[in-house]
Design an enzyme around this catalytic site. Structure first.
Site, short mmCIF file in Angstrom:
data_model
loop_
_atom_site.label_atom_id
_atom_site.label_comp_id
_atom_site.label_asym_id
_atom_site.label_seq_id
_atom_site.Cartn_x
_atom_site.Cartn_y
_atom_site.Cartn_z
N GLY A 1 -32.78 -105.39 19.98
CA GLY A 1 -32.50 -106.03 21.25
C GLY A 1 -33.52 -105.61 22.29
N GLN B 1 -36.42 -103.87 30.74
CA GLN B 1 -37.21 -102.88 29.99
C GLN B 1 -38.70 -103.21 29.97
OE1 GLN B 1 -34.24 -103.21 26.58
NE2 GLN B 1 -34.93 -101.10 26.34
N CYS C 1 -32.22 -96.53 21.94
CA CYS C 1 -32.77 -97.37 23.01
C CYS C 1 -34.28 -97.23 23.02
CB CYS C 1 -32.19 -96.92 24.36
SG CYS C 1 -32.77 -97.91 25.75
N LEU C 2 -34.95 -98.38 23.10
CA LEU C 2 -36.41 -98.35 23.11
C LEU C 2 -36.94 -97.71 24.40
CD1 LEU C 2 -36.98 -101.94 21.67
CD2 LEU C 2 -37.10 -99.76 20.44
N HIS D 1 -24.91 -103.17 25.53
CA HIS D 1 -26.05 -102.28 25.81
C HIS D 1 -27.11 -103.02 26.63
CE1 HIS D 1 -29.02 -99.08 24.34
NE2 HIS D 1 -29.82 -100.03 24.81
N GLU D 2 -27.42 -104.26 26.20
CA GLU D 2 -28.50 -105.01 26.89
C GLU D 2 -28.07 -105.47 28.28
OE1 GLU D 2 -31.23 -104.68 25.61
OE2 GLU D 2 -30.65 -104.19 23.56
N HIS E 1 -28.60 -102.80 30.70
CA HIS E 1 -29.99 -102.71 31.19
C HIS E 1 -30.20 -103.62 32.40
CE1 HIS E 1 -32.08 -100.01 28.50
NE2 HIS E 1 -31.70 -100.67 27.40
#
Ligand code: K1U
Ligand code: ZN
Length: 171
Positions: free
Chosen positions: A46, A51, A91-92, A133-134, A137
Site C-alpha cells: 500500500g 508518503q 510501513c514504508l 493504515h493508509e 496516513h
C-alpha cells in the site's frame, strides 16, 4: 515509469492532513500510476499520497501475490466498522520496524475510482488493516501512533540506533 521519494519518520510532512480531490484529472491519474510504480518497487502492499509528499486523499494498494491487482482509492472514507483484529504492521515510512496494531476487523469503504465514480467496498482481514493504515496516513497518523508511549519510544530508538539492516519487531 516514475519512482517517487518516500518520506520517512521523523519527517514532519508525514503529519500533514490531506485535502479531498475535487476532480479526477490527468495529473491525479499520473500520480496514482507513479504511486503504484513506487509501491511495487519498494516493495509494499500500500501507499498513501502523503508518503510521497502529495497531500491529497489518494491511496494505492495491491495485496495480490502476483502484484497484478492494483487498487486506487480516491477520497476514501470508512462509513462503518465492526469487530477487532490485531495484525502485525510495517510501513514504508518507518523502515525496518514492525508492531502489532489493533484495528477494526470489518469496514465499509466509500471512495471514488479513477473514472470519478462513487464506489463502496466491504473489507475484512488484511485488506481492512491496510485500508485503515493508509487512511491514517492521509490524516497525518503513522502506525507507531497507535502504540503505547513506551513501545513508540522503543521503536524510534531502535530505528535511530539501527538505521542499519535487520528488521525488528516491537513486542
Ligand atoms: O503504508 C505503507 O507504508 C505500506 C505498508 C502497508 C501495510 C503493511 C502491513 C500492514 C498494514 C499496512 C507496507 O506495504 S509495509 C511492507 C509490506 O507489508 C510488504 C512488503 C513486501 C511484501 C509483502 C508485504
Ligand atoms: Zn505506512
Amino acid at each position: 515509469m516514475a519512482l517517487l521519494n518516500i518520506l520517512t519518520i521523523p519527517d514532519n510532512r508525514l503529519k500533514t492532513v490531506a485535502k479531498p480531490i475535487e476532480q479526477v484529472t490527468d495529473n491525479i491519474k499520473k500520480l496514482a500510476s507513479d504511486m503504484l510504480d513506487t509501491m511495487y518497487a519498494a516493495p509494499g502492499i500500500g501507499l498513501a499520497a502523503t508518503q510521497v509528499d502529495q497531500h491529497v486523499q489518494l491511496v494505492v494498494m495491491d495485496l495480490s501475490e502476483e502484484k497484478n491487482q492494483p487498487m486506487v482509492f480516491i477520497n476514501p472514507k470508512i462509513t462503518a466498522r465492526s469487530g477487532e483484529q490485531i495484525h502485525e504492521e510495517g510501513c514504508l515510512s518507518v523502515p525496518g520496524i514492525y508492531a502489532d496494531v489493533k484495528r477494526a476487523e470489518e469496514i465499509t469503504l466509500e471512495y471514488l475510482d479513477l473514472n470519478g465514480q462513487q464506489q463502496t467496498l466491504n473489507a475484512d482481514g488484511l485488506l481492512a488493516v491496510c485500508i485503515q493504515h493508509e487512511i491514517d496516513h492521509l490524516k497525518g497518523i503513522v502506525f507507531l501512533d497507535h502504540l503505547s508511549v513506551l513501545k513508540r519510544k522503543m521503536a524510534i530508538k531502535k530505528l535511530t540506533k539501527a538505521a542499519e539492516t535487520v528488521p525488528v519487531k516491537v513486542d
